[in-house]
Design a protein around this motif. Structure first.
Motif, PDB file in Angstrom:
ATOM      1  N   ASP A  25       9.218  -0.353  -3.796  1.00  0.00           N
ATOM      2  CA  ASP A  25       9.078   1.102  -3.841  1.00  0.00           C
ATOM      3  C   ASP A  25       8.871   1.703  -2.454  1.00  0.00           C
ATOM      4  OD1 ASP A  25       6.568  -0.024  -3.616  1.00  0.00           O
ATOM      5  OD2 ASP A  25       5.660   1.160  -5.215  1.00  0.00           O
ATOM      6  N   ALA A  26       9.017   0.890  -1.421  1.00  0.00           N
ATOM      7  CA  ALA A  26       8.956   1.389  -0.041  1.00  0.00           C
ATOM      8  C   ALA A  26      10.366   1.796   0.390  1.00  0.00           C
ATOM      9  CB  ALA A  26       8.403   0.317   0.889  1.00  0.00           C
ATOM     10  N   LEU A  27      10.424   2.702   1.329  1.00  0.00           N
ATOM     11  CA  LEU A  27      11.725   3.205   1.797  1.00  0.00           C
ATOM     12  C   LEU A  27      11.909   2.894   3.279  1.00  0.00           C
ATOM     13  CD1 LEU A  27      11.561   6.681   0.038  1.00  0.00           C
ATOM     14  CD2 LEU A  27      12.848   4.662  -0.706  1.00  0.00           C
ATOM     15  N   CYS A  28      11.921   1.627   3.611  1.00  0.00           N
ATOM     16  CA  CYS A  28      12.047   1.211   5.004  1.00  0.00           C
ATOM     17  C   CYS A  28      13.518   1.222   5.419  1.00  0.00           C
ATOM     18  CB  CYS A  28      11.465  -0.180   5.197  1.00  0.00           C
ATOM     19  SG  CYS A  28       9.773  -0.320   4.589  1.00  0.00           S
ATOM     20  N   GLY A  29      13.809   1.913   6.507  1.00  0.00           N
ATOM     21  CA  GLY A  29      15.180   2.070   6.955  1.00  0.00           C
ATOM     22  C   GLY A  29      15.867   0.783   7.360  1.00  0.00           C
ATOM     23  N   HIS A  30      15.115  -0.218   7.778  1.00  0.00           N
ATOM     24  CA  HIS A  30      15.707  -1.449   8.287  1.00  0.00           C
ATOM     25  C   HIS A  30      15.886  -2.522   7.214  1.00  0.00           C
ATOM     26  CE1 HIS A  30      11.318  -1.888   8.589  1.00  0.00           C
ATOM     27  NE2 HIS A  30      11.563  -3.130   8.247  1.00  0.00           N
ATOM     28  N   LEU A  95       0.923  -1.101  -0.129  1.00  0.00           N
ATOM     29  CA  LEU A  95       0.627   0.078  -0.937  1.00  0.00           C
ATOM     30  C   LEU A  95      -0.238  -0.244  -2.153  1.00  0.00           C
ATOM     31  CD1 LEU A  95       1.040   3.042  -1.811  1.00  0.00           C
ATOM     32  CD2 LEU A  95       3.221   2.354  -2.812  1.00  0.00           C
ATOM     33  N   HIS A  96       0.064  -1.313  -2.864  1.00  0.00           N
ATOM     34  CA  HIS A  96      -0.635  -1.639  -4.107  1.00  0.00           C
ATOM     35  C   HIS A  96      -1.770  -2.639  -3.917  1.00  0.00           C
ATOM     36  CE1 HIS A  96       2.565   0.498  -6.151  1.00  0.00           C
ATOM     37  NE2 HIS A  96       3.426  -0.189  -5.419  1.00  0.00           N
ATOM     38  N   LEU A  97      -1.976  -3.121  -2.703  1.00  0.00           N
ATOM     39  CA  LEU A  97      -2.989  -4.146  -2.482  1.00  0.00           C
ATOM     40  C   LEU A  97      -4.400  -3.682  -2.851  1.00  0.00           C
ATOM     41  CD1 LEU A  97      -3.387  -7.073  -1.543  1.00  0.00           C
ATOM     42  CD2 LEU A  97      -3.800  -6.181   0.745  1.00  0.00           C
ATOM     43  N   PRO A  98      -4.856  -2.502  -2.420  1.00  0.00           N
ATOM     44  CA  PRO A  98      -6.228  -2.107  -2.769  1.00  0.00           C
ATOM     45  C   PRO A  98      -6.495  -2.071  -4.277  1.00  0.00           C
ATOM     46  CG  PRO A  98      -5.420  -0.732  -0.992  1.00  0.00           C
ATOM     47  CD  PRO A  98      -4.241  -1.536  -1.494  1.00  0.00           C
ATOM     48  N   SER A  99      -5.532  -1.652  -5.066  1.00  0.00           N
ATOM     49  CA  SER A  99      -5.748  -1.541  -6.516  1.00  0.00           C
ATOM     50  C   SER A  99      -5.585  -2.869  -7.253  1.00  0.00           C
ATOM     51  CB  SER A  99      -4.811  -0.497  -7.119  1.00  0.00           C
ATOM     52  OG  SER A  99      -3.461  -0.888  -6.976  1.00  0.00           O
ATOM     53  N   ARG A 100      -4.942  -3.856  -6.650  1.00  0.00           N
ATOM     54  CA  ARG A 100      -4.664  -5.117  -7.357  1.00  0.00           C
ATOM     55  C   ARG A 100      -5.360  -6.324  -6.766  1.00  0.00           C
ATOM     56  NH1 ARG A 100       1.024  -6.367  -9.316  1.00  0.00           N
ATOM     57  NH2 ARG A 100      -0.261  -7.830 -10.481  1.00  0.00           N
ATOM     58  N   ILE A 101      -6.068  -6.152  -5.671  1.00  0.00           N
ATOM     59  CA  ILE A 101      -6.591  -7.305  -4.929  1.00  0.00           C
ATOM     60  C   ILE A 101      -7.530  -8.175  -5.759  1.00  0.00           C
ATOM     61  CG2 ILE A 101      -8.574  -6.171  -3.834  1.00  0.00           C
ATOM     62  CD1 ILE A 101      -7.536  -7.648  -1.208  1.00  0.00           C
ATOM     63  N   GLY A 128       3.347   8.495   5.635  1.00  0.00           N
ATOM     64  CA  GLY A 128       2.114   8.072   4.974  1.00  0.00           C
ATOM     65  C   GLY A 128       1.908   6.579   4.913  1.00  0.00           C
ATOM     66  N   SER A 129       2.873   5.811   5.393  1.00  0.00           N
ATOM     67  CA  SER A 129       2.747   4.356   5.261  1.00  0.00           C
ATOM     68  C   SER A 129       1.718   3.763   6.225  1.00  0.00           C
ATOM     69  CB  SER A 129       4.103   3.667   5.422  1.00  0.00           C
ATOM     70  OG  SER A 129       4.647   3.900   6.698  1.00  0.00           O
ATOM     71  N   PHE A 130       1.456   4.426   7.374  1.00  0.00           N
ATOM     72  CA  PHE A 130       0.424   3.894   8.268  1.00  0.00           C
ATOM     73  C   PHE A 130      -0.948   3.999   7.602  1.00  0.00           C
ATOM     74  CE2 PHE A 130      -2.715   3.849  11.666  1.00  0.00           C
ATOM     75  CZ  PHE A 130      -2.319   2.722  12.363  1.00  0.00           C
ATOM     76  N   PHE A 133      -1.179   1.258   5.235  1.00  0.00           N
ATOM     77  CA  PHE A 133      -1.431   0.013   5.966  1.00  0.00           C
ATOM     78  C   PHE A 133      -2.926  -0.122   6.233  1.00  0.00           C
ATOM     79  CE2 PHE A 133      -2.495  -1.613  10.182  1.00  0.00           C
ATOM     80  CZ  PHE A 133      -2.133  -2.951  10.054  1.00  0.00           C
ATOM     81  N   GLN A 134      -3.560   0.951   6.712  1.00  0.00           N
ATOM     82  CA  GLN A 134      -4.994   0.911   6.998  1.00  0.00           C
ATOM     83  C   GLN A 134      -5.812   0.622   5.737  1.00  0.00           C
ATOM     84  OE1 GLN A 134      -5.162   4.831   8.987  1.00  0.00           O
ATOM     85  NE2 GLN A 134      -6.080   3.739  10.727  1.00  0.00           N
ATOM     86  N   GLN A 135      -5.439   1.223   4.625  1.00  0.00           N
ATOM     87  CA  GLN A 135      -6.148   0.994   3.371  1.00  0.00           C
ATOM     88  C   GLN A 135      -5.983  -0.451   2.906  1.00  0.00           C
ATOM     89  OE1 GLN A 135      -4.207   4.140   1.198  1.00  0.00           O
ATOM     90  NE2 GLN A 135      -5.839   5.617   1.644  1.00  0.00           N
ATOM     91  N   ALA A 136      -4.796  -1.005   3.053  1.00  0.00           N
ATOM     92  CA  ALA A 136      -4.548  -2.398   2.687  1.00  0.00           C
ATOM     93  C   ALA A 136      -5.324  -3.333   3.605  1.00  0.00           C
ATOM     94  CB  ALA A 136      -3.051  -2.710   2.750  1.00  0.00           C
ATOM     95  N   LEU A 137      -5.353  -3.014   4.884  1.00  0.00           N
ATOM     96  CA  LEU A 137      -6.098  -3.814   5.854  1.00  0.00           C
ATOM     97  C   LEU A 137      -7.581  -3.849   5.493  1.00  0.00           C
ATOM     98  CD1 LEU A 137      -6.034  -5.361   8.586  1.00  0.00           C
ATOM     99  CD2 LEU A 137      -6.392  -3.151   9.704  1.00  0.00           C
ATOM    100  N   GLN A 138      -8.146  -2.693   5.170  1.00  0.00           N
ATOM    101  CA  GLN A 138      -9.554  -2.618   4.786  1.00  0.00           C
ATOM    102  C   GLN A 138      -9.826  -3.414   3.511  1.00  0.00           C
ATOM    103  OE1 GLN A 138     -10.155   1.620   4.621  1.00  0.00           O
ATOM    104  NE2 GLN A 138     -10.291   1.818   6.851  1.00  0.00           N
ATOM    105  N   ALA A 139      -8.939  -3.322   2.532  1.00  0.00           N
ATOM    106  CA  ALA A 139      -9.112  -4.075   1.288  1.00  0.00           C
ATOM    107  C   ALA A 139      -9.066  -5.579   1.557  1.00  0.00           C
ATOM    108  CB  ALA A 139      -8.028  -3.684   0.279  1.00  0.00           C
ATOM    109  N   ALA A 140      -8.147  -6.005   2.416  1.00  0.00           N
ATOM    110  CA  ALA A 140      -8.041  -7.429   2.756  1.00  0.00           C
ATOM    111  C   ALA A 140      -9.277  -7.903   3.508  1.00  0.00           C
ATOM    112  CB  ALA A 140      -6.775  -7.673   3.583  1.00  0.00           C
ATOM    113  N   GLN A 141      -9.778  -7.092   4.420  1.00  0.00           N
ATOM    114  CA  GLN A 141     -10.990  -7.452   5.156  1.00  0.00           C
ATOM    115  C   GLN A 141     -12.179  -7.563   4.213  1.00  0.00           C
ATOM    116  OE1 GLN A 141     -10.755  -4.209   7.975  1.00  0.00           O
ATOM    117  NE2 GLN A 141     -10.133  -5.576   9.634  1.00  0.00           N
TER     118      GLN A 141
END
Length: 172
Positions: A25-30, A95-101, A128-130, A133-141
């Motif tokens: 569900d991400a829209l990464c150009g590359h 994106l979904h890491l904080p809710s599913r971790i 909004g993806s940065f 990223f920060q929210q996922a990083l915090q959840a992982a930490q």
């Protein structure tokens, strides 16, 4: 490893990177992964594959995609691999890491993309993806996971390498 090959006469897939889904569900150009249509294994087939990998001697299993967190049964599959004693890694856009971790049993390491400064990251990924990223990083930490980052280098983010390194040093 080489020693096991000499001992057994056959190669062992010690580390497997499994593209468990191409849905994203991400829209990464590359990235063109979500545009490729591939049938996913059903839960029973995927569980049987994990059992087979364990019998073959696999010690590390990375779940990737697409976005692996779009698979509702990912937690079940991770738990199964964890029961086999595998080291589990997840490559995700975050994106979904904080809710599913909490359902990702046995997860030891997460790989998150970091493309550069907030504006650069959002331009290469999506608006909004940065922040995600920060929210996922915090959840992982918070979950005490080991964290790796990936970066797709382009002419648009070469000037942000020092930012990426500084952020990594600050977060460790």
């Amino acid at each position: 490893g080489t020693g096991r090959y000499r001992l057994t006469g056959h190669r062992i897939p010690l580390h497997v990177f499994w593209i468990i889904t191409r849905k994203c569900d991400a829209l990464c150009g590359h990235c063109s992964v979500p545009m490729k249509r591939v049938k996913e294994l059903e839960l029973g087939e995927a569980a049987a594959l994990i059992d087979q990998l364990a019998r073959m001697g696999t010690t590390h299993l990375t779940f990737g995609g697409g976005e692996p967190l779009l698979r509702a049964d990912l937690g079940i599959l991770m738990e199964r691999a964890s029961l086999h004693g595998m080291f589990l890694r997840l490559e995700t856009a975050g994106l979904h890491l904080p809710s599913r971790i909490t359902e990702l049993h046995g997860l030891k390491q997460v790989i998150l993309p970091l493309e550069g400064r907030p504006a650069t990251h959002d331009a290469l990924r999506e608006h909004g993806s940065f922040l995600r990223f920060q929210q996922a990083l915090q959840a992982a930490q918070k979950a005490s996971l080991s964290i790796l980052t990936t970066c797709t280098l382009t002419t648009r983010n070469l000037g942000d390498i020092s930012f990426i390194v500084e952020l990594a040093q600050k977060e460790n």
